[in-house]
Design an enzyme around this catalytic site. Structure first.
Site, PDB file in Angstrom:
ATOM      1  N   ASP A  80       0.869  -1.169   0.000  1.00  0.00           N
ATOM      2  CA  ASP A  80       0.000   0.000   0.000  1.00  0.00           C
ATOM      3  C   ASP A  80       0.917   1.234   0.000  1.00  0.00           C
ATOM      4  O   ASP A  80       2.143   1.122   0.185  1.00  0.00           O
ATOM      5  CB  ASP A  80      -0.958  -0.012   1.204  1.00  0.00           C
ATOM      6  CG  ASP A  80      -2.199   0.837   0.930  1.00  0.00           C
ATOM      7  OD1 ASP A  80      -2.132   1.740   0.078  1.00  0.00           O
ATOM      8  OD2 ASP A  80      -3.238   0.602   1.578  1.00  0.00           O
TER       9      ASP A  80
HETATM   10  C1  NOJ Z   1      -4.047   3.852   0.261  1.00  0.00           C
HETATM   11  C2  NOJ Z   1      -5.213   2.929   0.373  1.00  0.00           C
HETATM   12  O1  NOJ Z   1      -5.131   2.184   1.580  1.00  0.00           O
HETATM   13  C3  NOJ Z   1      -5.353   1.957  -0.783  1.00  0.00           C
HETATM   14  O2  NOJ Z   1      -6.559   1.278  -0.664  1.00  0.00           O
HETATM   15  C4  NOJ Z   1      -5.261   2.694  -2.082  1.00  0.00           C
HETATM   16  O3  NOJ Z   1      -5.425   1.795  -3.149  1.00  0.00           O
HETATM   17  C5  NOJ Z   1      -3.910   3.397  -2.162  1.00  0.00           C
HETATM   18  N1  NOJ Z   1      -3.786   4.336  -1.063  1.00  0.00           N
HETATM   19  C6  NOJ Z   1      -3.708   4.146  -3.478  1.00  0.00           C
HETATM   20  O4  NOJ Z   1      -4.518   5.261  -3.522  1.00  0.00           O
END
Ligand code: NOJ
Length: 725
Positions: free
Chosen positions: A268
């Site tokens: 993430d």
């Molecule tokens: C953080 C989030 O937890 C995740 O779900 C998302 O896909 C990414 N950022 C990218 O925006």
């Protein structure tokens, strides 16, 4: 199940990837594992063009539009030694431009086909904008509505979430063995148990038994993997002390070894760097080593893999085999989706955004998601009954504000100018009525609320019926939006109470990203319906339901709490040695609140009624490799067309580990005209009864069980005893 990984197209792509890999330098390899970009919420797009020459950019997130992705791709291909196009990825969560109901709302349709279709259209729109990969579906089980990200998933139940997980993957990627045009790769997230964060506080630790991890949280991922999910995202938080991003047991032994995942894992955003504040890695180099060694193939976002992987390989801390496996995986998927052969996208293709076909799909999806909780018979407001009547419509979410907020979280790629507001929808659907709109109050408190509430009350008192729309703003759920209090915010409670005090019947529509506490209104309103955040076509969908063109057919996929203190609350809990039967004081209960939810999982009303007739179960004994077949006739016994959801629940009465009081193991949504009937067959396999015992062996234990064929998790009208032998 056949999928993109067990196809000749995959083998061919893999072969081409292997040939390409042989030509790559170390820097070019780590570049393929590095994703760049800015926040989805930001318009400040950076291209990192200084990285192109060395081949350090493998992927982007959040670059918007065909011409923009094309221009970056062209520059990158021109500047790199080996022309390997970048993967453009984005958070296409419930629509790209045309916005569908939130995933939680979609799950309430109990119709995975709704999600397959919305994901298919989302994929098409995203593809046309140059996107090849979405960070969706989120298949985290959520048992705690304080957690804002509950809106991004499919609710509290493992079985239901698994069915939606495979539907979403098939919708995005297509059903074939090849990635065809207009399809994009799915990314199942957040691996794993992100929804189990303590206290519902986002990013917080998950501390749960391995049995719960394997029996409750992992199956939706397994279902998506079997459907061919290309990628998985590691979650931010630590699971039992080890952050997912650096958890070799979870990312390698379980994900690849036990679940059979063949694609690649992306961290993430910032997940690798965060191993340092977690207290798991000493510094950035250590974080890269731990994450990559654990099985986190690609980093979102930035240079740490580019900066440290070559050195770690030199030092023998990461092997070339490990690196090559990860790079091969990325390259194979680039070949498989045709990116290597056609790196650019047709810039004329974006004309499908918000087209009639997509808006119709948004409306029909939304119409299946609303959950009718109460109705004293006031609904539907049919034109025959309401012709010439005055209808008060109250609430900021019913008007212009709703155009923005009813798109829901993760809709920053959408355009609220295309949203049909509830007011607009209702004026069309109830054109024979006089619609009197007043704002009432906003979602958060404002100084003039007492004035605007008074205006709304005055206007409403002169009407025949009041429709009040309350709930949450889009930004109140989703990432980093945990709440400690699930009651209505601002002056909305006062607004509802004042409207009820007029003595006119109130139809309460609750539009939110998460289940809220609705206890004060349950017995005071004429009708109450959850409309969640339904997306671009919300106004038409809500109006069609209110006017009775469509009967509500949604059922809850989360328990609705009586009060915030009841959460986490979920129907498939175990019994305890002292269940709350009201026999004596020393029971597992609260002094000040019932333990049953306000509305249970699986509950939802319709404008019509259904009967389940001639239910038969094939046997009362089931071998450990056997199955039971349940047949029944579902009849629409009311005056409207509608849809019934047949739900199959089981309970294993005695186990070496205590078993939940009820578990969903099958369901089917049946659409019936008034008076019509259909036969339904459900199958319960012995493998559905398997669980992990205390020694973490997956077992099916002999013994007595029960099953129920129900219209809700608390409906026990049909109960059947059987035995596993
Ligand atoms: C953080 C989030 O937890 C995740 O779900 C998302 O896909 C990414 N950022 C990218 O925006």
């Amino acid at each position: 199940m056949s999928n993109i990984f067990n196809s000749s197209a995959y083998n061919e792509a893999r072969k081409r990837a292997e040939d390409l890999l042989k030509k790559m330098t170390l820097a070019e390899k780590t570049g393929q594992l590095s994703q760049f970009g800015t926040s989805i919420y930001s318009d400040d797009e950076q291209t990192f063009s200084d990285h192109f020459a060395e081949g350090k950019v493998g992927s982007y997130l959040t670059i918007k539009g065909a011409s923009h992705t094309n221009s970056i791709q062209r520059d990158l291909l021109k500047a790199t030694r080996l022309p390997i196009p970048a993967f453009f990825a984005d958070d296409v969560i419930h629509g790209y431009r045309t916005t569908f109901p939130t995933p939680l709302a979609q799950s309430c349709s109990w119709n995975p086909e709704v999600t397959r279709k919305t994901c298919e259209i989302s994929a098409k729109e995203a593809y046309r904008a140059g996107i090849k990969w979405t960070f969706s579906p989120m298949v985290d089980i959520a048992r705690d509505p304080r957690w804002g990200r509950i809106m991004e998933g499919y609710g509290e139940d493992t079985y239901l979430c698994s069915r939606f997980s495979e539907a979403a993957v098939k919708g995005y990627q297509g059903d074939g063995e090849k990635m065809e045009k207009d399809h994009i790769y799915a990314c199942m997230k957040h691996y794993i148990a992100y929804g189990a964060c303590i206290g519902g506080r986002d990013y917080n630790t998950s501390d749960l038994s391995l049995q719960t991890l394997h029996d409750v949280y992992l199956p939706p991922f397994k279902a998506g993997i079997d459907a061919g999910a290309a990628t998985v995202m590691a979650s931010f938080q630590d699971v039992n002390g080890v952050p997912s991003t650096g958890n070799k047991y979870l990312l390698t032994d379980v994900l690849r070894g036990q679940l059979g995942f063949n694609g690649f894992v992306v961290s993430d955003a910032g997940g690798v760097v965060e191993l340092i504040p977690h207290g798991f890695a000493e510094d950035l180099k250590d974080a890269v080593r731990l994450a990559f060694d654990a099985g986190c193939d690609m980093i979102m976002a930035g240079d740490p893999y580019n900066d440290f992987l070559p050195k770690l390989i030199e030092e023998g801390k990461i092997t070339t085999e490990q690196l090559d496996r990860a790079v091969l995986s990325v390259l194979t998927l680039k070949f498989l989706c045709g990116l290597m052969d056609e790196p650019l996208v047709d810039e004329e293709g974006e004309d499908c955004f918000f087209c009639d076909e997509h808006m119709t799909a948004a409306r029909t999806a939304a119409e299946e998601c609303a959950v009718l909780l109460e109705n004293n018979g006031i609904l539907p407001l049919t034109p025959e009954n309401y012709k010439g009547k005055r209808v008060a419509l109250v609430g900021s979410l019913a008007g212009y504000d709703g155009k923005v907020h009813l798109l829901g979280g993760w809709s920053c790629l959408s355009d609220h100018n295309h949203t049909v507001s509830i007011e607009e929808g209702l004026r069309k659907a109830l054109s024979d009525c006089e619609i009197v709109y007043s704002r009432g109050c906003g979602i958060t408190a404002a100084d003039n609320d007492n004035i605007t509430i008074a205006e709304a009350v005055k206007a409403s008192a002169e009407c025949d019926v009041i429709i009040a729309v309350v709930g949450e703003e889009a930004g109140m759920s989703g990432e980093a939006n945990s709440r400690s209090d699930l009651t209505l915010t601002g002056n909305q409670h006062e607004l509802i109470e004042s409207l009820i005090a007029t003595g006119k019947p109130v139809v309460l529509l609750v539009a939110s990203g998460r289940p809220l506490v609705l206890t004060p209104y349950k017995d005071k309103v004429a009708a109450m319906m959850l409309i969640w955040q339904m997306g671009s076509a919300v106004g038409d969908a809500v109006a069609n339901i209110l006017a009775g063109t469509v009967s509500p057919s949604g059922h809850l996929t989360t328990s609705m709490p009586v009060c915030t203190g009841q959460v986490p609350i979920y129907y498939n809990h175990t019994n305890t040695g002292r269940p709350a039967l009201g026999r004596w004081p020393f029971e597992s209960k609260y002094r000040d609140c019932q333990i049953a939810p306000l509305y249970p999982f699986g509950y939802g009303m319709s404008y019509t009624t259904f009967s389940f007739e001639n239910i038969t179960v094939s046997d009362n004994k089931m071998a450990k490799d056997g199955k039971l077949t349940i047949t029944l006739t579902v009849r629409n016994t009311g005056n409207f067309g509608g849809a019934s959801v047949v739900q199959l629940y089981v309970r294993d009465l005695v186990g070496s580990c205590v078993r939940p009081v009820k578990e969903l193991k099958g369901f089917e949504k049946v659409f019936l005209k008034s008076g019509e009937c259909k036969s339904v067959t459900l199958t319960l396999s012995a493998s559905d009864m398997a669980f992990h015992n205390f020694n973490m062996e997956k077992v099916i234990e002999a013994g007595k069980c029960k099953l129920w064929i129900s219209q809700s998790s608390d409906d026990e009208a049909f109960e059947f005893d059987f035995e596993i032998i």
